[in-house]
Write an enzyme that holds these catalytic residues in place. Structure first.
Site, PDB file in Angstrom:
ATOM      1  N   THR A 101       6.667  33.083   2.498  1.00 56.57           N
ATOM      2  CA  THR A 101       5.857  34.304   2.474  1.00 56.57           C
ATOM      3  C   THR A 101       4.375  34.000   2.690  1.00 56.57           C
ATOM      4  OG1 THR A 101       5.685  34.141   0.063  1.00 56.57           O
ATOM      5  CG2 THR A 101       7.488  35.471   0.954  1.00 56.57           C
ATOM      6  N   LYS A 159       4.091  33.502   8.136  1.00 54.11           N
ATOM      7  CA  LYS A 159       4.001  34.833   8.740  1.00 54.11           C
ATOM      8  C   LYS A 159       3.441  34.776  10.158  1.00 54.11           C
ATOM      9  CE  LYS A 159       1.856  36.526   5.058  1.00 54.11           C
ATOM     10  NZ  LYS A 159       1.148  37.453   4.131  1.00 54.11           N
ATOM     11  N   TYR A 218       4.525  18.686  -2.832  1.00 56.84           N
ATOM     12  CA  TYR A 218       5.512  17.900  -2.090  1.00 56.84           C
ATOM     13  C   TYR A 218       6.442  17.100  -3.002  1.00 56.84           C
ATOM     14  CZ  TYR A 218       3.260  18.673   2.484  1.00 56.84           C
ATOM     15  OH  TYR A 218       2.773  19.229   3.644  1.00 56.84           O
ATOM     16  N   LYS A 221       0.073  19.000   7.396  1.00 62.26           N
ATOM     17  CA  LYS A 221      -1.151  18.373   6.938  1.00 62.26           C
ATOM     18  C   LYS A 221      -1.848  19.288   5.924  1.00 62.26           C
ATOM     19  CE  LYS A 221      -4.702  19.769  10.289  1.00 62.26           C
ATOM     20  NZ  LYS A 221      -5.814  20.120   9.417  1.00 62.26           N
ATOM     21  N   LYS A 259       0.985  21.855  21.447  1.00 63.70           N
ATOM     22  CA  LYS A 259       0.321  22.688  22.451  1.00 63.70           C
ATOM     23  C   LYS A 259       0.718  22.207  23.850  1.00 63.70           C
ATOM     24  CE  LYS A 259      -3.534  24.279  19.629  1.00 63.70           C
ATOM     25  NZ  LYS A 259      -3.287  25.720  19.794  1.00 63.70           N
ATOM     26  N   ASP A 277     -10.528  17.569   8.767  1.00 64.99           N
ATOM     27  CA  ASP A 277      -9.780  18.751   9.199  1.00 64.99           C
ATOM     28  C   ASP A 277      -9.306  18.642  10.641  1.00 64.99           C
ATOM     29  OD1 ASP A 277      -8.698  21.348   8.976  1.00 64.99           O
ATOM     30  OD2 ASP A 277     -10.495  22.236   9.846  1.00 64.99           O
ATOM     31  N   HIS A 286      -5.973  15.926  14.773  1.00 57.34           N
ATOM     32  CA  HIS A 286      -5.785  16.504  16.109  1.00 57.34           C
ATOM     33  C   HIS A 286      -6.421  15.655  17.210  1.00 57.34           C
ATOM     34  CE1 HIS A 286      -4.492  19.821  13.780  1.00 57.34           C
ATOM     35  NE2 HIS A 286      -5.634  20.466  13.677  1.00 57.34           N
ATOM     36  N   TRP A 310     -21.661 -21.128  15.983  1.00 58.88           N
ATOM     37  CA  TRP A 310     -20.923 -21.806  14.922  1.00 58.88           C
ATOM     38  C   TRP A 310     -20.718 -20.834  13.767  1.00 58.88           C
ATOM     39  CZ3 TRP A 310     -19.847 -27.062  15.826  1.00 58.88           C
ATOM     40  CH2 TRP A 310     -20.554 -27.650  16.901  1.00 58.88           C
TER      41      TRP A 310
END
Length: 811
Positions: free
Chosen positions: A53, A58, A168, A193, A227, A281, A286, A637
C-alpha cells in the site's frame, strides 16, 4: 490438460495411417506432447509484494506486476499475487484495491480486452496482513493448499521488499523460517535501496541478509538499470563491437559524462535526504552502475549474467580512489529551511547535506588511463534530464569555413555518442550517434529512427547531426526489472560483491566531505554559472571561485586563501606550515627544485618515499602539476614497506604505483621496491631481503646518502616503520631492517635511522588534526628515539625540514 488421455486419443488415430505417415505423425505428436508437458511442469508462481500500500507500490510495482502477468500468462505458469503490509486486513484491502484501479494496459490492447485482463488480475490478487511469524506460516500453508487444490506444481515464490531497510531482517527471518517454498521450487527476494549508509553498514546488512538467503536468491534493485536506454548500453556496445573496438579507449575518448539533473527539490523528503544526501542517493548507485556499463570490458557473451557481473566487478576494482578534491558540492538555498520545518530543528540549524555534487572519477586500466569520467547529480536545477555522453577527441582541422561542413563527412564537428535516458528537450529515451562517427546498428523490432525536429539542438548541434533512435514502445523500468527477476536475469541487479566494492570506493570520499560546507545556489535557472565547474590534474573545482557567501550565518569560517604559508622553526629545524593544499604545493615545488639541482650536479636524483595516506596528495600533485620534473633521471626508493605482496592494496609500493608511477615516465630500472616477497615468503629472515636492499642502495647511491628522504610522523611518534616498541633500526650499522608494527600487518621492512640520517635532505610531512597532540609532544622532547623514533631524525650533514599543515601545527 490430461496428457496421457490426449496421447491415447492420438494413438488410436495413428494406428489407421500408412506406415511412413504413421512414423512421421508419431514423431510430431511426441514432440508436441513433450512441449505441452514442459508447459505444464513450469508450475505456479506466487508473488508477494511487501509494502503493497506504499507509494512505490502504487506508482510502479502493481503496474509492473500487471505487465508481467500480461507478458507471461498462458505461457505455462499460473500466478497468484499477494499484497502484504502491516495494515489491518479491511483497511489494507481497500488501499490495495484503490491502487489496482489505476492499472493500465499497453496501447495495442482494446478497451474491452483491457477490462477483461484487469478483471483476471484482480481475481488473482488478494491482500493479507503480515506481522508475525505465524502470519508467514499461514501464507505458506495457503499457497500450498491452493497449489494442491488446483492440481498444480509450485514453481517458486517472489518476495518484493518495498519496505524500509530496517524492516529487512525481521521479514527475512520470517521468510526463511516459515515461508520458504518446498523442495524443487525456487525462492527470489527483491530488495530496494538504500543498501547501507557506508561500507560498514552495507557489510552488516549484507551479512545479516546472507544468513537467511543465498546469493542467487537475492535481487537488489537499482531501477536505473531497468531504464530502456541504460539497459541498452551493453547490447549497443555488443552490436557495434566491430566499430567501437577501435574507438572505445583512452586514445580516442576525451571524456565521459554521466548526468542526472532534477528540477524538484527535497521538500517532503527531508528526513531521508538529510541522512543520505545526493551522493548516497544517486551517485553511489545509479550513476556508478551506469559508469561500470560504459567502462567495463565487454564479455564475449553479453547475455551471460555471470560474465557481465564479473566484468562489472573488475571495473569497480579499477576505479582510482577518490580524494576530497575529487568533488564539488552544492546545496539549494531553501534546503536548510525545509529541514528545520520538517524535522523541527532550531532556527540556528544549518545543514551541511549536499543537494548537488559533481565528482571526477578515473579508471586505472590500460583502456581508460587518463580519461575523466564526470558524475553529476543535483536537485532544484534548471532542467530535468538524464544522459550518458561519450565525447571523442577531435584532431581534425578543416580548411573550409563552417558553412561548408556536412554533418556526415566533416571530422571537425563534435563526435559523440549520447545515451539519452529521458526528459530534457528531447523528451524521450534515445540513443544518438554523431553522423561523422558511424551509423549504429540497433534491433529494428524494438528501436526506430527518430524524425528530425527543426530547431531542436542537443549538446550544441541540431538533431539532424545525429543518427537518433528511440524505443518503438516505451516501457517502465520496473516492468523490465520484474521481467528480468522472473526470468532469473541477474545481470540487471547488484550482487553483494559489487555492492561492497561500490561502498569501498565511495565511503572514503563521503567521510572526507562530512564536514565540508556546500556552495549555496538559488535553484533553477537563477543559479546561473554558480555551479559550473572545471577539472585539472585529478581535481575538480568551481569555475567561479569566490561566491558572496559559502556558509550561511555570522562568522563564516576562514578560507585557505586567507592565510599565507607560515615559515618558522620546529625542533630547531625549518618549519613550513600552511593549509593542506598550499602545503602540498610547496612541498612538491621544493622536491622538484631539489631534483633539478641534483640532476644538474650529479646526473641523477635519489628519492626515498614513505607510504601511508598523507603522501597521496603529494604524489598526485607531482604526477599532474610538475611537468619539468626530471623523472627520466630519478631513482625512486621506498623508506618502508608492509610485508605483503607488492600487488596487495595495503602495499606502500601499490600506493606509489596507483598515485604516481603510472602517471609519470620513470625508467623501470630506476624503480626500487623493497624485496619483502622472496621465494613465495614474506619478510623471512633467511631470505635476507633487508640485506639485499641495503646492498642495492650501497651499489647505486653514493655513500648511501639519498638526495631526499620523505617521512611522516605517526600518532605514536613512529616514522617510516621504526616504532617505539620495536628497537630494531634505531642505531647500529644496518642500513635496512625488519621491524614489528603494533598494527596489522605487523611485519615491516624499513630504512634504519642511521641510513635516514645520512641523507642530504629529509622532509617530514605531518597533516591532520589527529597529529596535533604528538606534534606538541615531540616539539618539547629531546633526542629520545627509543620513545619517539621521529625525535632521532637529524641528518648528520644534511638538512631537516618539517612540513606541517595548520591543523597539525595549530589545532
Amino acid at each position: 490438460m490430461n496428457c496421457p488421455a490426449l496421447f491415447l486419443g492420438i494413438f488410436s488415430v495413428v494406428r489407421r495411417l500408412p506406415g511412413s505417415w504413421k512414423m512421421l505423425t508419431v514423431a510430431v505428436c511426441v514432440t508436441l506432447l513433450g512441449y505441452l508437458q514442459a508447459q505444464e511442469l513450469q508450475g505456479h508462481v506466487s508473488i508477494i509484494l511487501l509494502g503493497a500500500t506504499g507509494d512505490l507500490a502504487k506508482k510502479y510495482l502493481w503496474q509492473g506486476l500487471f505487465q508481467l502477468y500480461l507478458d507471461e500468462a498462458g505461457k505455462g505458469h499460473s500466478f497468484s499475487f499477494h499484497g502484504a503490509a502491516l495494515t489491518a486486513p479491511k483497511q489494507g484491502q481497500e488501499l490495495m484495491t484503490k491502487a489496482l484501479e489505476s492499472l493500465s494496459c499497453p496501447q495495442d490492447v482494446t478497451p474491452s480486452r483491457c477490462v477483461e485482463l484487469k478483471g483476471q488480475f484482480l481475481r488473482l490478487s488478494q491482500y493479507r496482513q503480515l506481522k508475525t511469524a505465524e502470519d508467514y506460516q499461514t501464507l505458506s500453508k495457503d499457497i500450498e493448499a491452493q497449489v494442491q487444490q488446483e492440481g498444480l506444481r509450485e514453481a517458486g515464490r517472489i518476495f518484493y521488499f518495498s519496505v524500509p531497510p530496517f524492516a529487512y531482517a525481521d521479514i527475512a527471518r520470517n521468510i526463511n523460517s516459515s515461508c520458504r517454498p518446498g523442495p524443487g521450487a525456487w525462492l527470489r527476494v527483491v530488495l530496494e535501496k538504500p543498501f547501507g549508509h557506508d561500507h560498514l553498514s552495507a557489510q552488516q546488512l549484507a551479512t545479516e541478509l546472507g544468513s537467511f538467503f543465498q546469493e542467487e536468491e537475492m535481487y537488489r534493485v537499482d531501477h536505473y538499470l531497468g531504464k530502456q536506454v541504460v539497459a541498452q548500453i551493453l547490447p549497443f556496445r555488443d552490436q557495434n563491437r566491430q566499430v567501437l573496438d577501435g574507438l572505445w579507449n583512452r586514445h580516442h575518448v576525451e571524456r565521459v559524462e554521466v548526468i542526472m539533473k532534477e528540477t524538484v527539490d527535497a521538500e517532503g523528503r527531508a528526513s531521508f535526504y538529510e541522512e543520505y544526501g545526493v551522493i548516497r542517493d544517486t551517485l553511489q548507485n545509479h550513476l556508478t552502475e551506469i559508469l561500470t556499463l560504459v567502462a567495463m570490458e565487454l564479455p564475449p557473451n553479453v547475455s551471460s549474467s555471470e560474465a557481465v557481473l564479473r566484468h562489472k566487478l573488475q571495473a569497480f576494482q579499477a576505479l582510482r580512489g577518490l580524494q576530497k578534491g575529487s568533488a564539488v558540492l552544492g546545496q539549494y538555498q531553501t534546503y536548510s529551511g525545509q529541514v528545520r520545518r520538517e524535522l523541527q530543528k532550531p532556527d540556528s540549524f544549518h545543514s551541511l547535506t549536499p543537494t548537488f555534487a559533481a565528482v571526477l572519477v578515473h579508471v586505472d586500466n590500460l583502456r581508460w588511463e587518463g580519461v575523466p569520467f564526470i558524475l553529476m547529480s543535483g536537485k532544484a536545477l534548471d532542467e530535468r534530464v538524464g544522459y550518458v555522453r561519450v565525447l571523442f577527441k577531435n584532431r581534425a582541422f578543416c580548411v573550409q569555413s563552417e558553412r561548408h561542413w556536412a554533418s556526415e563527412r566533416c571530422q571537425c564537428l563534435p563526435r559523440q555518442i549520447i545515451f539519452h535516458i529521458g526528459h530534457g528537450e528531447l523528451g524521450h529515451p534515445a540513443i544518438l550517434v554523431s553522423r561523422n562517427l558511424f551509423r549504429p546498428s540497433l534491433p529494428t523490432q524494438t528501436w526506430r529512427e527518430v524524425q528530425d525536429r527543426p530547431g531542436l539542438r542537443l549538446f550544441g548541434r541540431p538533431l539532424s547531426d545525429y543518427y537518433a533512435y528511440s524505443p518503438v514502445g516505451e516501457q517502465d523500468a520496473y516492468s523490465i526489472l520484474l521481467s528480468h527477476i522472473f526470468h532469473r536475469r541477474k545481470e540487471s541487479f547488484i550482487t553483494t560483491e559489487n555492492l561492497l566494492a561500490s561502498w569501498v570506493f565511495w565511503t572514503p570520499l563521503l567521510d572526507s566531505l562530512a564536514r565540508e560546507a556546500p556552495r549555496l545556489y538559488p535553484a533553477g535557472a537563477e543559479s546561473g554559472h554558480l555551479l559550473d565547474f572545471e577539472f585539472s590534474g585529478g581535481q575538480l573545482f568551481f569555475s567561479q571561485q569566490h561566491p558572496e557567501q559559502l556558509v550561511p550565518g555570522p562568522g563564516s569560517a576562514p578560507r585557505p586563501s586567507d592565510f599565507q604559508v607560515l615559515r618558522a622553526t620546529y625542533r630547531e629545524s625549518p618549519l613550513v606550515s600552511a593549509w593542506p593544499e598550499e602545503l602540498i604545493s610547496k612541498l612538491a615545488e621544493d622536491i622538484e627544485a631539489t631534483a633539478v639541482q641534483a640532476v644538474r650536479r650529479f646526473g641523477k636524483f635519489h628519492l626515498a618515499l614513505s607510504g601511508g595516506s598523507s603522501p597521496i596528495a603529494l604524489f598526485q600533485q607531482l604526477a599532474t602539476g610538475h611537468f619539468g620534473f626530471p623523472w627520466a633521471h630519478t631513482h625512486l626508493w621506498l623508506a618502508d614497506e608492509r610485508c605483503v605482496p607488492l600487488s596487495d592494496p595495503e602495499s606502500n609500493f601499490q600506493g606509489l604505483q596507483a598515485h604516481l608511477l603510472q602517471h609519470v615516465r620513470v625508467p623501470y630500472y630506476n624503480i626500487h621496491p623493497m624485496p619483502v616477497h622472496l621465494h613465495q615468503r614474506l619478510c623471512a629472515e633467511e631470505d635476507q631481503g633487508a640485506q639485499t636492499y641495503a646492498r642495492e642502495i650501497s651499489a647505486l647511491v653514493t655513500n648511501s646518502s639519498f638526495d631526499l628522504v620523505l617521512l611522516g610522523m605517526g600518532t605514536d611518534g613512529h616514522t617510516a616503520s621504526l616504532f617505539p616498541q620495536s628497537p630494531a633500526g634505531l642505531d647500529g650499522e644496518q642500513l635496512v631492517v625488519l621491524t614489528e608494527s603494533p598494527l596489522r600487518p605487523h611485519q615491516r621492512m624499513s630504512l634504519s635511522l642511521p641510513l635516514i640520517n645520512r641523507a642530504k635532505k629529509v622532509a617530514v610531512l605531518v597533516m591532520g588534526r589527529r597529529k596535533r597532540e604528538i606534534a606538541m609532544l615531540v616539539s618539547r622532547v629531546g633526542h629520545e628515539p627509543k620513545k619517539w623514533p621521529i625525535s632521532g631524525v637529524l641528518p648528520r650533514s644534511g638538512q631537516l625540514v618539517w612540513y606541517m599543515d595548520f591543523e597539525a601545527f595549530l589545532g
